[in-house]
Design a protein around this motif. Structure first.
Motif, short mmCIF file in Angstrom:
data_model
loop_
_atom_site.label_atom_id
_atom_site.label_comp_id
_atom_site.label_asym_id
_atom_site.label_seq_id
_atom_site.Cartn_x
_atom_site.Cartn_y
_atom_site.Cartn_z
N GLU A 1 7.00 -4.44 -2.72
CA GLU A 1 7.87 -3.68 -2.61
C GLU A 1 8.50 -2.72 -3.95
O GLU A 1 8.95 -1.09 -4.21
CB GLU A 1 8.30 -2.70 -1.41
CG GLU A 1 6.98 -3.04 -0.15
CD GLU A 1 7.58 -3.09 1.19
OE1 GLU A 1 7.17 -2.76 1.98
OE2 GLU A 1 8.75 -3.76 1.52
N LEU A 2 9.69 -3.45 -4.25
CA LEU A 2 10.79 -3.55 -5.36
C LEU A 2 10.47 -4.22 -6.35
O LEU A 2 10.33 -5.18 -5.86
CB LEU A 2 11.80 -3.36 -4.49
CG LEU A 2 12.25 -2.70 -3.69
CD1 LEU A 2 13.78 -3.61 -2.35
CD2 LEU A 2 12.63 -1.69 -3.76
N ALA A 3 11.07 -3.81 -7.50
CA ALA A 3 10.80 -4.49 -8.84
C ALA A 3 12.20 -4.55 -9.65
O ALA A 3 12.73 -3.35 -9.93
CB ALA A 3 9.31 -4.13 -9.35
N LEU A 4 12.40 -5.41 -10.79
CA LEU A 4 13.67 -4.74 -11.73
C LEU A 4 12.87 -4.47 -13.08
O LEU A 4 12.21 -5.90 -12.87
CB LEU A 4 15.06 -6.28 -11.33
CG LEU A 4 15.42 -6.84 -10.04
CD1 LEU A 4 16.02 -7.61 -10.07
CD2 LEU A 4 16.42 -5.42 -9.57
N VAL B 1 4.09 -11.76 1.56
CA VAL B 1 5.58 -12.34 2.30
C VAL B 1 6.72 -11.53 2.57
O VAL B 1 7.17 -10.24 1.70
CB VAL B 1 5.67 -13.14 1.58
CG1 VAL B 1 4.85 -14.79 1.81
CG2 VAL B 1 6.37 -13.85 0.20
N ASP B 2 7.53 -11.79 3.16
CA ASP B 2 8.82 -10.60 2.95
C ASP B 2 9.54 -11.30 2.69
O ASP B 2 9.94 -13.35 2.82
CB ASP B 2 9.27 -10.85 4.27
CG ASP B 2 8.55 -10.15 5.37
OD1 ASP B 2 8.35 -8.41 4.77
OD2 ASP B 2 8.20 -9.83 6.67
N LEU B 3 10.44 -10.61 1.73
CA LEU B 3 11.32 -11.90 0.36
C LEU B 3 12.80 -10.85 0.75
O LEU B 3 12.74 -9.73 0.46
CB LEU B 3 10.66 -11.49 -1.40
CG LEU B 3 9.79 -12.37 -1.21
CD1 LEU B 3 9.06 -12.80 -2.56
CD2 LEU B 3 10.33 -13.66 -0.72
N PRO B 4 14.04 -11.86 -0.18
CA PRO B 4 15.04 -11.04 -0.30
C PRO B 4 15.08 -9.53 -1.04
O PRO B 4 14.19 -9.81 -2.05
CB PRO B 4 15.81 -11.45 -0.59
CG PRO B 4 15.27 -12.92 -0.29
CD PRO B 4 13.72 -12.44 -0.23
N ASP B 5 15.59 -8.25 -0.92
CA ASP B 5 15.54 -7.26 -1.76
C ASP B 5 16.31 -7.36 -3.12
O ASP B 5 17.45 -8.24 -3.15
CB ASP B 5 16.14 -5.96 -1.20
CG ASP B 5 15.31 -4.95 0.07
OD1 ASP B 5 14.61 -5.98 0.27
OD2 ASP B 5 15.69 -4.15 0.80
N PRO B 6 15.78 -7.05 -4.07
CA PRO B 6 16.91 -7.92 -5.08
C PRO B 6 17.36 -6.30 -5.83
O PRO B 6 17.28 -5.48 -6.04
CB PRO B 6 15.20 -7.79 -6.21
CG PRO B 6 14.66 -7.08 -6.25
CD PRO B 6 14.60 -6.52 -4.50
N ILE C 1 17.22 -2.42 -14.00
CA ILE C 1 17.23 -1.00 -12.91
C ILE C 1 16.33 -1.53 -12.16
O ILE C 1 15.85 -2.89 -12.46
CB ILE C 1 16.64 0.01 -13.73
CG1 ILE C 1 15.11 -0.31 -13.91
CG2 ILE C 1 17.46 1.00 -14.54
CD1 ILE C 1 14.05 1.17 -14.54
N ARG C 2 16.03 -0.83 -10.93
CA ARG C 2 15.36 -1.70 -9.40
C ARG C 2 14.59 -0.33 -9.26
O ARG C 2 14.97 0.72 -9.36
CB ARG C 2 15.85 -1.33 -8.57
CG ARG C 2 14.78 -2.26 -7.59
CD ARG C 2 15.26 -2.93 -6.50
NE ARG C 2 16.15 -2.22 -5.12
CZ ARG C 2 16.43 -1.55 -4.40
NH1 ARG C 2 16.72 -3.21 -3.48
NH2 ARG C 2 17.23 -0.79 -3.56
#
Length: 302
Positions: free
Chosen positions: A97-100, A18-23, A30-31
């Motif tokens: 695609e991105l993670a904290l 799914v598409d989620l907002p960028d954290p 850190i991201r």
């Protein structure tokens, strides 16, 4: 960003991209741009509703990650934008695609993203378990389920501490366990007798990774329930007075920063059995859930 999540509990088919907002990172976080994400048994158990850490639906998934820092939060001084890091995704949202990340470390120089993503949870879990059992030089440790990701990690970390390791696994994995430095025995009926051929007086400690109903045998071999830790049999732990260990009781994430020295010295290796693109996460979960994986399964995020 693209991310994997599920909106209902069930089999691998409930996972969707799914598409989620960028954290964006908060203080101390850190991201990273995720390049690879490991698959853990905890994730399919959460997906099936067999575990609950208080999260509602829908849920993201994925804890082990490796990638490149692209944002840092307030107070972060240990890494900078552009650094290669690996660690544990906050909120279990690493299949994206991105993670904290709060718990992280630089990727050892000899590792790529895929191999690094196989490590974090296995490192923390194995280190925590060995600490709880007091494993060190001169200790004989029995590991039930020694050929999987956590088992393989525990074998090598225990040997690095100076322990003798007896590893229970299928006969097909015995050569692999010897390669890691363990003395293999076949699990199943008669396992205790086979262990006693190697250690007639029993063992000092036992770690149950497989959760295959062998806690009574492990207690007998190790001498007492307090000499046994299980990672997989919470009901058996309650019944037999054995410690059930999970990551919410004393984190051992210091292992992330410490593993590089063993890797560079050629004393630690965790194989990746297979990689999958993010779009095939359902199949990766399906294989993980079937078990009998030697080492780890990893998603590659393009």
């Amino acid at each position: 960003m693209k991310a994997a999540q599920f909106s209902r509990f069930g089999g691998p088919e409930v996972l969707e991209i799914v598409d989620l907002p960028d954290p964006h990172p908060g203080p101390g976080q850190i991201r990273i741009i995720v390049r690879a994400a490991g698959i853990n048994a905890t994730e399919w158990k959460l997906r099936r509703g067999l575990l609950s850490f208080g999260a509602g639906l829908p849920q993201t998934t994925g804890r082990d990650v490796a990638g490149v820092v692209d944002e840092v939060g307030e107070g972060v001084t240990d890494v900078a934008v552009g650094d290669r890091v690996f660690g544990v995704s906050d909120d279990g949202a690493g299949a994206a695609e991105l993670a904290l990340l709060t718990y992280r470390a630089p990727i050892p120089l000899s590792l790529g993203f895929v191999d690094a993503a196989a490590l974090p949870v296995a490192l923390e879990t194995a280190t925590r378990s060995l600490d709880e059992l007091g494993v060190g030089a001169g200790i004989t440790l029995l590991i039930n389920g020694a050929a999987g990701g956590i088992g393989s990690t525990a074998v090598q970390l225990a040997i690095a501490r100076g322990a003798r390791v007896i590893g229970a696994a299928s006969a097909a994995n015995h050569d692999y366990l010897r390669l890691l430095g363990a003395e293999p025995v076949t699990y199943g009926d008669g396992m205790a007798e086979r262990v006693r051929t190697l250690a007639p007086d029993g063992v000092d400690a036992a770690l149950d990774v497989a959760g295959s109903g062998v806690l009574p045998e492990l207690i007998d071999l190790a001498g007492a329930p307090h000499n046994v830790v299980t990672l997989a049999d919470i009901d058996g732990a309650k019944q037999h007075g054995v410690r059930f260990s999970n990551g919410f009781h004393g984190h051992a994430f210091h292992a992330l920063a410490e593993i590089g020295a063993l890797i560079e010295a050629g004393r630690f290796w965790l194989p990746v059995e297979r990689t999958y693109p993010l779009a095939e996460i359902s199949e990766a979960h399906r294989v993980s859930e079937r078990g009998h994986v030697r080492g780890r399964l990893v998603l590659v995020i393009d």
